[in-house]
Design a protein around this motif. Structure first.
Motif, PDB file in Angstrom:
ATOM      1  N   ILE A 193       0.651  -1.325  -0.029  1.00 36.24           N
ATOM      2  CA  ILE A 193       0.498  -0.200   0.061  1.00 36.24           C
ATOM      3  C   ILE A 193       0.795   1.203   0.441  1.00 36.24           C
ATOM      4  N   LYS A 194       1.822   1.185   0.844  1.00 34.88           N
ATOM      5  CA  LYS A 194       2.607   2.438   0.447  1.00 34.88           C
ATOM      6  C   LYS A 194       3.149   2.818  -0.123  1.00 34.88           C
ATOM      7  N   GLN A 195       3.404   1.416  -1.085  1.00 36.55           N
ATOM      8  CA  GLN A 195       4.689   1.578  -2.130  1.00 36.55           C
ATOM      9  C   GLN A 195       3.427   2.135  -3.341  1.00 36.55           C
ATOM     10  N   LYS A 196       1.925   1.761  -3.518  1.00 36.39           N
ATOM     11  CA  LYS A 196       0.879   2.187  -4.813  1.00 36.39           C
ATOM     12  C   LYS A 196       0.982   3.987  -4.091  1.00 36.39           C
ATOM     13  N   VAL A 197       1.446   4.442  -2.294  1.00 37.62           N
ATOM     14  CA  VAL A 197       0.509   5.854  -2.671  1.00 37.62           C
ATOM     15  C   VAL A 197       2.041   6.761  -3.038  1.00 37.62           C
ATOM     16  N   ALA A 198       3.147   5.996  -3.027  1.00 38.72           N
ATOM     17  CA  ALA A 198       4.563   6.505  -3.040  1.00 38.72           C
ATOM     18  C   ALA A 198       4.066   6.798  -4.606  1.00 38.72           C
ATOM     19  N   ASN A 199       3.789   5.782  -5.512  1.00 39.04           N
ATOM     20  CA  ASN A 199       4.181   5.893  -7.294  1.00 39.04           C
ATOM     21  C   ASN A 199       2.924   6.715  -6.907  1.00 39.04           C
ATOM     22  N   ARG A 200       1.238   6.751  -6.963  1.00 36.66           N
ATOM     23  CA  ARG A 200       0.367   7.897  -7.135  1.00 36.66           C
ATOM     24  C   ARG A 200       1.120   9.174  -7.340  1.00 36.66           C
ATOM     25  N   VAL A 201       1.117   9.449  -6.046  1.00 35.93           N
ATOM     26  CA  VAL A 201       2.275  10.993  -5.718  1.00 35.93           C
ATOM     27  C   VAL A 201       3.370  11.225  -6.240  1.00 35.93           C
ATOM     28  N   LYS A 202       4.254  10.260  -6.542  1.00 39.87           N
ATOM     29  CA  LYS A 202       5.265  10.786  -7.710  1.00 39.87           C
ATOM     30  C   LYS A 202       4.635  10.912  -9.088  1.00 39.87           C
ATOM     31  N   ASP A 203       3.516  10.589  -9.415  1.00 41.25           N
ATOM     32  CA  ASP A 203       3.577  10.584 -10.810  1.00 41.25           C
ATOM     33  C   ASP A 203       2.381  11.749 -10.950  1.00 41.25           C
ATOM     34  N   LYS A 204       1.923  11.645  -9.883  1.00 40.68           N
ATOM     35  CA  LYS A 204       0.154  13.732  -9.236  1.00 40.68           C
ATOM     36  C   LYS A 204       1.764  14.265  -9.694  1.00 40.68           C
ATOM     37  N   ARG A 205       3.263  14.770  -9.019  1.00 40.34           N
ATOM     38  CA  ARG A 205       4.179  15.068  -8.730  1.00 40.34           C
ATOM     39  C   ARG A 205       4.801  15.871 -10.333  1.00 40.34           C
ATOM     40  N   ASP A 206       5.058  14.590 -10.832  1.00 36.01           N
ATOM     41  CA  ASP A 206       5.354  14.624 -12.834  1.00 36.01           C
ATOM     42  C   ASP A 206       4.462  15.114 -13.627  1.00 36.01           C
ATOM     43  N   GLY A 207       3.006  14.638 -12.732  1.00 36.33           N
ATOM     44  CA  GLY A 207       1.905  15.979 -14.205  1.00 36.33           C
ATOM     45  C   GLY A 207       1.997  16.821 -13.605  1.00 36.33           C
ATOM     46  N   THR A 208       2.411  17.285 -12.449  1.00 34.04           N
ATOM     47  CA  THR A 208       2.097  18.983 -12.585  1.00 34.04           C
ATOM     48  C   THR A 208       3.268  19.580 -12.801  1.00 34.04           C
ATOM     49  N   LEU A 209       4.240  18.606 -12.811  1.00 30.68           N
ATOM     50  CA  LEU A 209       4.997  19.049 -12.891  1.00 30.68           C
ATOM     51  C   LEU A 209       5.400  19.562 -14.145  1.00 30.68           C
ATOM     52  N   ARG A 210       5.073  18.413 -15.232  1.00 32.82           N
ATOM     53  CA  ARG A 210       5.107  18.708 -17.181  1.00 32.82           C
ATOM     54  C   ARG A 210       4.021  19.916 -17.212  1.00 32.82           C
ATOM     55  N   ASN A 211       3.119  19.871 -15.901  1.00 38.11           N
ATOM     56  CA  ASN A 211       1.862  20.439 -16.501  1.00 38.11           C
ATOM     57  C   ASN A 211       2.520  22.467 -16.635  1.00 38.11           C
ATOM     58  N   GLU A 212       3.213  22.425 -15.208  1.00 40.02           N
ATOM     59  CA  GLU A 212       3.542  23.422 -15.251  1.00 40.02           C
ATOM     60  C   GLU A 212       4.899  24.134 -15.957  1.00 40.02           C
ATOM     61  N   ILE A 213       6.015  22.925 -16.724  1.00 35.64           N
ATOM     62  CA  ILE A 213       6.578  24.062 -18.062  1.00 35.64           C
ATOM     63  C   ILE A 213       5.910  23.622 -18.619  1.00 35.64           C
ATOM     64  N   GLU A 214       5.046  23.244 -19.298  1.00 32.02           N
ATOM     65  CA  GLU A 214       4.050  23.328 -20.521  1.00 32.02           C
ATOM     66  C   GLU A 214       3.428  24.904 -20.529  1.00 32.02           C
ATOM     67  N   ASN A 215       2.816  25.367 -19.724  1.00 29.91           N
ATOM     68  CA  ASN A 215       2.415  26.457 -19.592  1.00 29.91           C
ATOM     69  C   ASN A 215       3.206  27.819 -18.995  1.00 29.91           C
TER      70      ASN A 215
END
Length: 148
Positions: free
Chosen positions: A126-148
């Motif tokens: 469960i901890k690993q799944k949560v860590a992966n979700r957080v990482k994916d979410k951060r990567d997505g927001t970083l990509r969105n910030e870079i694109e904008n």
């Protein structure tokens, strides 16, 4: 003229599609469940995974109810400075770690050794799944910030 109309419809369609907030089905179900329903679901899952007897189910139900009550008390959103937020975050992390240790000690008292090892491995997954979700979410927001 046709090209203009098609282009206008395309722009309108893209902008309205971009505004739609997507939620995962799991997240939307969690938000709709009451704390009691979440506890029952968690107990059913643990019973299936760990083969809990009725006494263990009752003890874990009490433990989860206490955790839920403590969690509700701790929810507090204040406007703080960055330094205060950092200090508060660090103390929260320490408290969470202490609570996890206490929970682990209580679970060792309730569960058999085989059940405890199964529970512990499930917690790590469960901890690993949560860590992966957080990482994916951060990567997505970083990509969105870079694109904008």
């Amino acid at each position: 003229m046709k090209r203009f109309v098609v282009a206008a419809l395309l722009v309108v369609g893209i902008t309205t599609y971009a505004q739609v907030k997507r939620e995962s089905p799991q997240q939307s179900n969690i938000e709709r469940m009451s704390p009691e329903e979440r506890q029952e679901k968690q107990i059913k899952r643990m019973t299936a995974e760990l083969n809990l007897n009725s006494t263990q189910q009752f003890q874990i139900k009490q433990l989860l109810a206490d955790q839920s009550a403590n969690r509700e008390k701790k929810i507090n959103r204040n406007d703080l400075s960055k330094a205060e937020k950092k200090d508060k975050r660090e103390t929260k992390i320490r408290k969470i770690q202490e609570n996890q240790k206490i929970m682990e000690e209580k679970m060792t008292a309730i569960l058999s050794p085989e059940q405890f090892t199964t529970w512990k491995t499930n917690q790590e997954k469960i901890k690993q799944k949560v860590a992966n979700r957080v990482k994916d979410k951060r990567d997505g927001t970083l990509r969105n910030e870079i694109e904008n």
